[in-house]
Design a protein around this motif. Structure first.
Motif, mmCIF file in Angstrom:
data_model
loop_
_atom_site.group_PDB
_atom_site.id
_atom_site.type_symbol
_atom_site.label_atom_id
_atom_site.label_comp_id
_atom_site.label_asym_id
_atom_site.label_seq_id
_atom_site.Cartn_x
_atom_site.Cartn_y
_atom_site.Cartn_z
ATOM 1 N N MET A 1 0.831 -1.199 0.000
ATOM 2 C CA MET A 1 0.000 0.000 0.000
ATOM 3 C C MET A 1 0.864 1.247 0.000
ATOM 4 N N GLN A 2 0.419 2.258 -0.710
ATOM 5 C CA GLN A 2 1.118 3.524 -0.768
ATOM 6 C C GLN A 2 0.654 4.434 0.363
ATOM 7 N N PRO A 3 1.467 5.424 0.761
ATOM 8 C CA PRO A 3 1.046 6.358 1.820
ATOM 9 C C PRO A 3 -0.319 6.959 1.517
ATOM 10 N N GLY A 4 -1.186 6.958 2.529
ATOM 11 C CA GLY A 4 -2.551 7.452 2.365
ATOM 12 C C GLY A 4 -3.552 6.357 2.096
ATOM 13 N N GLU A 5 -3.081 5.202 1.620
ATOM 14 C CA GLU A 5 -3.966 4.063 1.413
ATOM 15 C C GLU A 5 -4.028 3.227 2.686
ATOM 16 N N GLY A 6 -5.085 2.412 2.802
ATOM 17 C CA GLY A 6 -5.200 1.611 4.013
ATOM 18 C C GLY A 6 -6.250 0.537 3.898
ATOM 19 N N LEU A 7 -6.619 -0.026 5.020
ATOM 20 C CA LEU A 7 -7.624 -1.087 5.048
ATOM 21 C C LEU A 7 -8.412 -1.007 6.351
ATOM 22 N N CYS A 8 -9.608 -1.587 6.304
ATOM 23 C CA CYS A 8 -10.458 -1.719 7.497
ATOM 24 C C CYS A 8 -10.712 -3.195 7.734
ATOM 25 N N THR A 9 -10.830 -3.568 8.984
ATOM 26 C CA THR A 9 -11.121 -4.960 9.318
ATOM 27 C C THR A 9 -12.170 -5.024 10.414
ATOM 28 N N ASP A 10 -12.993 -6.058 10.370
ATOM 29 C CA ASP A 10 -13.921 -6.361 11.462
ATOM 30 C C ASP A 10 -13.294 -7.514 12.224
ATOM 31 N N MET A 11 -12.671 -7.198 13.359
ATOM 32 C CA MET A 11 -11.946 -8.215 14.119
ATOM 33 C C MET A 11 -12.847 -8.845 15.177
ATOM 34 N N ARG A 12 -12.870 -10.140 15.206
ATOM 35 C CA ARG A 12 -13.585 -10.878 16.249
ATOM 36 C C ARG A 12 -12.598 -11.825 16.908
ATOM 37 N N ALA A 13 -12.496 -11.749 18.206
ATOM 38 C CA ALA A 13 -11.462 -12.523 18.891
ATOM 39 C C ALA A 13 -11.901 -12.887 20.297
ATOM 40 N N VAL A 14 -11.297 -13.939 20.818
ATOM 41 C CA VAL A 14 -11.460 -14.327 22.208
ATOM 42 C C VAL A 14 -10.141 -14.076 22.916
ATOM 43 N N ARG A 15 -10.169 -13.229 23.933
ATOM 44 C CA ARG A 15 -8.959 -12.916 24.696
ATOM 45 C C ARG A 15 -9.087 -13.590 26.059
ATOM 46 N N LYS A 16 -8.718 -14.831 26.098
ATOM 47 C CA LYS A 16 -8.958 -15.626 27.299
ATOM 48 C C LYS A 16 -8.103 -15.191 28.481
ATOM 49 N N ASP A 17 -6.981 -14.530 28.203
ATOM 50 C CA ASP A 17 -6.087 -14.111 29.285
ATOM 51 C C ASP A 17 -6.131 -12.610 29.539
ATOM 52 N N TYR A 18 -7.083 -11.897 28.901
ATOM 53 C CA TYR A 18 -7.134 -10.441 29.020
ATOM 54 C C TYR A 18 -7.846 -10.028 30.301
ATOM 55 N N PHE A 19 -7.521 -8.827 30.802
ATOM 56 C CA PHE A 19 -8.211 -8.333 31.994
ATOM 57 C C PHE A 19 -9.626 -7.888 31.611
ATOM 58 N N LEU A 20 -10.532 -8.021 32.529
ATOM 59 C CA LEU A 20 -11.937 -7.706 32.285
ATOM 60 C C LEU A 20 -12.361 -6.500 33.128
ATOM 61 N N ASP A 21 -13.051 -5.549 32.486
ATOM 62 C CA ASP A 21 -13.660 -4.437 33.212
ATOM 63 C C ASP A 21 -14.814 -3.917 32.363
ATOM 64 N N HIS A 22 -15.337 -2.722 32.672
ATOM 65 C CA HIS A 22 -16.511 -2.249 31.943
ATOM 66 C C HIS A 22 -16.185 -1.858 30.513
ATOM 67 N N ASP A 23 -14.915 -1.779 30.150
ATOM 68 C CA ASP A 23 -14.493 -1.490 28.779
ATOM 69 C C ASP A 23 -14.070 -2.747 28.018
ATOM 70 N N HIS A 24 -13.671 -3.794 28.727
ATOM 71 C CA HIS A 24 -13.035 -4.943 28.088
ATOM 72 C C HIS A 24 -13.751 -6.242 28.468
ATOM 73 N N SER A 25 -13.911 -7.108 27.482
ATOM 74 C CA SER A 25 -14.523 -8.409 27.732
ATOM 75 C C SER A 25 -13.642 -9.493 27.113
ATOM 76 N N ALA A 26 -13.971 -10.737 27.405
ATOM 77 C CA ALA A 26 -13.196 -11.848 26.865
ATOM 78 C C ALA A 26 -13.463 -12.016 25.367
ATOM 79 N N TYR A 27 -14.672 -11.630 24.931
ATOM 80 C CA TYR A 27 -14.999 -11.679 23.506
ATOM 81 C C TYR A 27 -14.959 -10.267 22.947
ATOM 82 N N VAL A 28 -14.304 -10.101 21.809
ATOM 83 C CA VAL A 28 -14.124 -8.783 21.201
ATOM 84 C C VAL A 28 -14.682 -8.790 19.781
ATOM 85 N N ASP A 29 -15.472 -7.777 19.456
ATOM 86 C CA ASP A 29 -15.943 -7.563 18.087
ATOM 87 C C ASP A 29 -15.745 -6.079 17.798
ATOM 88 N N GLN A 30 -14.736 -5.756 17.004
ATOM 89 C CA GLN A 30 -14.409 -4.348 16.819
ATOM 90 C C GLN A 30 -13.932 -4.085 15.390
#
Length: 223
Positions: A1-30
């Protein structure tokens, strides 16, 4: 990709070892995006410009939604401010040295209802980073200068707002200029993870086979 070009992704993941709070969960869809940049764009001024454009979109989306649904205008839930306040994590620590990180964020949002905290991952003067960040992702080690001439570090940060419904600080997005060969090696040394340099992805960064970039990770996550 050339400067200024890019990509978007819909990421879905399980973060089994991640910390959990009101912002973060074990399942992520972003939704994430990545944009190729040039070497001379790897600076704080460029980062602030990108963040400011994102904030214009967020604030504009609020106004647009209110035009479609006037009932959303409610004095109990103030509108987002027109402007985003930029502060380095070190500055916030100076303001509230007696408070832990989350409480510092809560306190600063009482003064500025929307902030972009710069330099998340770098060890501050109290001996701790504002929050941990991966060593092979955003650049939190590069030296910068504040407007008043103080030495700072980091080309990354988080947009935080005050949530009038939950009465808590709320992370909207985490983003930054990605590591280059030099900052990757420094961050892996600081975190005692230099063994990662043997992996294909890390080798590609060191050998300049991956474009320089700036990127964002949306903080929209499943409850």
């Amino acid at each position: 990709m050339q400067p200024g070009e890019g990509l978007c992704t819909d990421m879905r993941a399980v973060r089994k070892d991640y910390f959990l709070d009101h912002d973060h969960s074990a399942y992520v869809d972003q939704w994430d995006w990545e944009r190729a940049i040039t070497a001379d764009q790897r600076n704080l001024s460029f980062l602030k410009g990108v963040v400011s454009k994102i904030w214009m979109v967020i604030a504009g989306a609020e106004r647009y939604a209110q035009e479609l649904f006037p009932q959303l205008k409610d004095p109990r839930y103030p509108n987002l401010p027109e402007n985003l306040t930029f502060l380095h994590a070190e500055e916030i620590l100076d303001m509230y040295p007696e408070l832990p990180r989350k409480q510092r964020e809560t306190a600063i949002l009482q003064k500025y209802p929307a902030v972009f905290i710069i330099g998340i991952g770098w060890t501050l003067k109290d001996g701790y980073p504002h929050e941990m960040r991966a060593a092979d992702y955003d650049d939190w080690v590069t030296e910068t200068r504040s407007d008043d001439g103080h030495v700072r570090h980091g080309l990354n940060g988080d947009i935080l707002v005050w949530n009038p419904i939950t009465r808590r600080r709320h992370e909207l997005t985490s983003m930054g200029i990605r590591v280059n060969s030099e900052s990757l090696k420094k961050q892996l040394e600081l975190t005692h993870q230099t063994g990662f340099l043997n992996f294909p992805y890390h080798k590609a960064i060191v050998n300049h086979e991956i474009p320089l970039s700036v990127a964002e990770a949306s903080a929209s996550r499943a409850p």
